[in-house]
Design a protein around this motif. Structure first.
Motif, PDB file in Angstrom:
ATOM      1  N   ASN A 151       0.834  -1.208   0.000  1.00 29.64           N
ATOM      2  CA  ASN A 151       0.000   0.000   0.000  1.00 29.64           C
ATOM      3  C   ASN A 151       0.866   1.255   0.000  1.00 29.64           C
ATOM      4  OD1 ASN A 151      -2.390   1.515   0.128  1.00 29.64           O
ATOM      5  ND2 ASN A 151      -2.277   1.642   2.371  1.00 29.64           N
ATOM      6  N   LYS A 179     -13.281  -0.402   2.921  1.00 28.87           N
ATOM      7  CA  LYS A 179     -13.246   0.852   3.677  1.00 28.87           C
ATOM      8  C   LYS A 179     -14.331   0.889   4.745  1.00 28.87           C
ATOM      9  CE  LYS A 179     -11.201   3.750   0.072  1.00 28.87           C
ATOM     10  NZ  LYS A 179     -11.366   4.980  -0.748  1.00 28.87           N
ATOM     11  N   GLU A 180     -15.505   0.351   4.433  1.00 32.37           N
ATOM     12  CA  GLU A 180     -16.578   0.309   5.437  1.00 32.37           C
ATOM     13  C   GLU A 180     -16.206  -0.624   6.581  1.00 32.37           C
ATOM     14  OE1 GLU A 180     -20.607   1.135   2.872  1.00 32.37           O
ATOM     15  OE2 GLU A 180     -19.640  -0.825   2.632  1.00 32.37           O
ATOM     16  N   ALA A 183      -8.739  -4.128   4.172  1.00 33.69           N
ATOM     17  CA  ALA A 183      -9.224  -3.047   5.027  1.00 33.69           C
ATOM     18  C   ALA A 183      -8.093  -2.327   5.755  1.00 33.69           C
ATOM     19  CB  ALA A 183     -10.231  -3.591   6.042  1.00 33.69           C
ATOM     20  N   SER A 185     -17.763  -2.626   1.304  1.00 33.48           N
ATOM     21  CA  SER A 185     -16.389  -2.473   0.834  1.00 33.48           C
ATOM     22  C   SER A 185     -15.400  -2.602   1.997  1.00 33.48           C
ATOM     23  CB  SER A 185     -16.225  -1.110   0.164  1.00 33.48           C
ATOM     24  OG  SER A 185     -16.430  -0.065   1.117  1.00 33.48           O
ATOM     25  N   CYS A 221      -6.630  -2.798   8.635  1.00 31.38           N
ATOM     26  CA  CYS A 221      -6.932  -2.514  10.047  1.00 31.38           C
ATOM     27  C   CYS A 221      -6.742  -3.740  10.923  1.00 31.38           C
ATOM     28  CB  CYS A 221      -8.354  -1.973  10.191  1.00 31.38           C
ATOM     29  SG  CYS A 221      -9.627  -3.149   9.658  1.00 31.38           S
ATOM     30  N   ALA A 227     -13.127  -1.189   7.598  1.00 31.16           N
ATOM     31  CA  ALA A 227     -12.130  -0.456   8.384  1.00 31.16           C
ATOM     32  C   ALA A 227     -12.792   0.590   9.270  1.00 31.16           C
ATOM     33  CB  ALA A 227     -11.111   0.197   7.450  1.00 31.16           C
ATOM     34  N   SER A 228     -13.804   1.273   8.742  1.00 36.47           N
ATOM     35  CA  SER A 228     -14.520   2.275   9.540  1.00 36.47           C
ATOM     36  C   SER A 228     -15.218   1.626  10.730  1.00 36.47           C
ATOM     37  CB  SER A 228     -15.522   3.003   8.662  1.00 36.47           C
ATOM     38  OG  SER A 228     -16.277   3.929   9.419  1.00 36.47           O
TER      39      SER A 228
END
Length: 638
Positions: free
Chosen positions: A536, A623-624, A586, A621, A588, A626-627
């Protein structure tokens, strides 16, 4: 070399030669060690047998003193509250070579312990009356004393015709007495500032006694027949504090010095270290997380010891524990090297805390932040990326020179008083100093030697790897099982040589290539997550690789993932791979590891059920995900 048999008969000299050499001073007679000479026809008397036993007891005591006096094992004194103390079982040797022994733990009231003068008066050794122990105030020493008494009456037969039978004690029994010895403490003028509360005053009084014993080496003679165990502060018969290391000395420690060059004997330095460690532990328990200076409680410190982490402010690179005029630096070390540094520091004298600026400026101290070795390498790599010039706030310091003095002395070399640019302070935020120190309740300090080192003789760092071929083979085999070998090869091609080395160091840790399970049940979240975070970035250099290593190489890292992976990575082989890949994307996983490790079983099942549903969904996704994980982390921290 020929060994000769030991001759039990000592060399005998004639009386005439003995008189001649004794008068000349070349022969010295030890009148303490005289015993009867036995021969056929000599009458056996009780006095002769007693003299024989006294001879061997004297020789035994001399031999015991030569091997060292002090506490052999146990005999620790603890405060039980009020007027009671507890002494643990153990044994030791008094200053005159007598053995003292406690077969069991003793819980005793201070009011039942006699003073040394009172015990002497009771035993008929002194006629001086002693005060009562019920209203004592001051500093006292708890000591053990060897005693002997006669008991068990036995019939005594007459030794002549007109004699009569009688009863006399037939046994001599040895005992150990607990006694209190007053400590002559010179009160004098306190070296501390006035106006402090009673709690701090108590610590200051204790620190002033420690300074007189360990730094000033003041002598306070104790009776040779006693073994000191601990120092007590009594207030009207009640125990205020107990210190085990002020007067307690381990057996044989007096003779453990190094060539006799030490400023302070080694056994005193070791006792000073233990005394300070016990005292600072009590202070930190009373004031957790409070910033304070060492001069509030101490006059001098041992050459090494603990200190509160709250006394170091990393945001401004400022420490508040030692005086401003003292040269102080901070460094990160592997925690398994701390014991060696502390042991070496015992060769150095104590550190003064109170004195003039010139006296304090002559001493330098190094503060250490011990971290696990597995993250030490990644941390040092990150620290090297901080720019050399970092702009910080100027701390106002009163100058000893006037402007005219600067002009006359330096002329063209005036110092630069311009306020530095604070834009470089962002570099400090990239380093995980704050997170490391916040996780530590205490730091360590060590007195530094005043040696001049040159760059050409300090050497260079050498990286040592053990069984690297076998470790890397296991890593590659595990990556092929998960179809990740091509991803790893792509990272090696993209990254620099230093980043490649950092990746291999991280991924060869056993927790990433767990061999306990195989096939579809093999853990795969950690390996996938590391490879995703390494990739990343646009430029895979050593700095980025070290940052990823710092996130994943912690000692506790992986325990939380081990708990939750079996709950969320479920289904057939393809479904497991899809869920693990989605979770790795993600970015995280380290945060998920901390969350899973801190939750109990019930909370973990609820959290895993929600997270597993999100992984199984095709519309959510990474990102969701990870959130969701980060919000849970903030919820737990708040």
């Amino acid at each position: 070399m020929t060994l000769r048999p030991y001759n039990k008969e000592r060399t005998k000299v004639h009386v005439s030669a003995l008189d001649r050499f004794t008068n000349g001073g070349s022969i010295l007679i030890d009148y303490r060690r005289t015993r009867p000479r036995w021969f056929d026809g000599r009458f056996l008397k009780a006095d002769d047998l007693n003299r024989e036993s006294e001879y061997f007891l004297t020789r035994q005591a001399d031999l015991a003193v030569s091997s060292g006096t002090g506490v052999g094992e146990g005999l620790n004194v603890s405060d039980c509250g009020g007027t009671r103390i507890r002494i643990s079982k153990g044994y030791g040797m008094t200053f005159d070579g007598e053995r003292v022994f406690l077969p069991n733990d003793v819980d005793i009231d201070i009011r039942n312990i006699p003073l040394a003068e009172q015990l002497n008066a009771e035993l008929g050794l002194s006629r001086k009356p002693a005060p009562s122990t019920r209203s004592l105030s001051g500093i006292y020493i708890v000591a053990l004393r060897s005693l002997s008494f006669t008991a068990n009456p036995t019939a005594s037969y007459p030794v002549d015709i007109e004699g009569k039978r009688s009863l006399k004690d037939g046994d001599i029994i040895e005992a150990t007495a607990i006694t209190l010895v007053p400590y002559d403490y010179p009160m004098g003028v306190s070296l501390f500032a006035k106006g402090t509360n009673q709690s701090i005053l108590s610590y200051q009084r204790r620190a002033q006694i420690a300074h007189s014993i360990f730094t000033e080496l003041s002598e306070n003679t104790l009776p040779s027949s006693t073994l000191p165990l601990a120092m007590l502060d009594l207030r009207r018969g009640s125990v205020h504090w107990v210190d085990n290391n002020m007067v307690r000395r381990d057996m044989g420690s007096v003779y453990s010095d190094v060539l006799g060059f030490s400023f302070v004997p080694r056994h005193l330095r070791r006792a000073h270290f233990n005394q300070y460690d016990e005292m600072i532990g009590e202070i930190l328990n009373e004031r957790p997380g409070v910033r304070f200076a060492a001069s509030e409680y101490f006059i001098s410190l041992p050459s090494a010891g603990r200190m509160p982490s709250a006394s170091v402010d990393i945001s401004t690179l400022t420490q508040y524990y030692f005086p401003e005029s003292m040269d102080v630096e901070i460094s990160v070390i592997p925690e398994d090297e701390l014991a060696t540094l502390v042991e070496e520091s015992l060769l150095l004298p104590p550190i003064p805390i109170i004195g003039s600026e010139d006296e304090l400026a002559a001493h330098s101290v190094m503060i250490f932040l011990p971290v696990p070795r597995q993250i030490f390498y990644g941390m040092t790599k990150t620290l090297k990326k901080v720019p050399e010039s970092v702009g910080l706030r100027i701390k106002p310091i009163r100058s000893m020179f006037k402007p005219r003095d600067y002009i006359e002395m330096y002329r063209s070399k005036l110092p630069d008083f311009t306020i530095p640019d604070r834009s470089n302070e962002k570099a400090l935020s990239e380093v995980s100093w704050n997170s490391l120190i916040s996780a530590q309740t205490q730091l360590w300090f060590v007195r530094r030697r005043n040696l001049n080192y040159k760059d050409e003789v300090t050497g260079t760092a050498v990286n040592v790897m053990t069984n690297e071929f076998e470790d890397e083979t296991d890593m590659r085999r595990f990556q092929r099982r998960l179809n990740l070998y091509d991803d790893f090869t792509h990272l090696k091609v993209r990254g620099s040589a230093a980043a490649d080395l950092e990746m291999v160091r991280l991924l060869t840790i056993p927790k990433f290539t767990n061999k306990r399970t195989a096939g579809d049940n093999a853990p795969q979240v950690l390996m996938r997550a590391v490879l995703k975070e390494l990739g990343n970035t646009k430029k895979l250099d050593e700095k980025h690789a070290a940052g990823v290593s710092l996130r994943f190489a912690g000692r506790e890292m992986g325990k939380g993932i081990e708990k939750i992976e079996g709950l969320i990575i479920t289904g057939n082989a393809n479904q497991k791979t899809e869920k693990a890949t989605k979770l790795a994307e993600a970015l995280c996983v380290p945060e998920l590891d901390k969350i899973s490790y801190s939750l109990n079983d019930t909370e973990l099942e609820t959290f895993a059920s929600d997270l597993g549903g999100m992984l199984a969904s095709t519309t959510i996704s990474p990102k969701e995900i990870a959130s969701f994980v980060l919000s849970k982390k903030e919820e737990l921290e708040s």
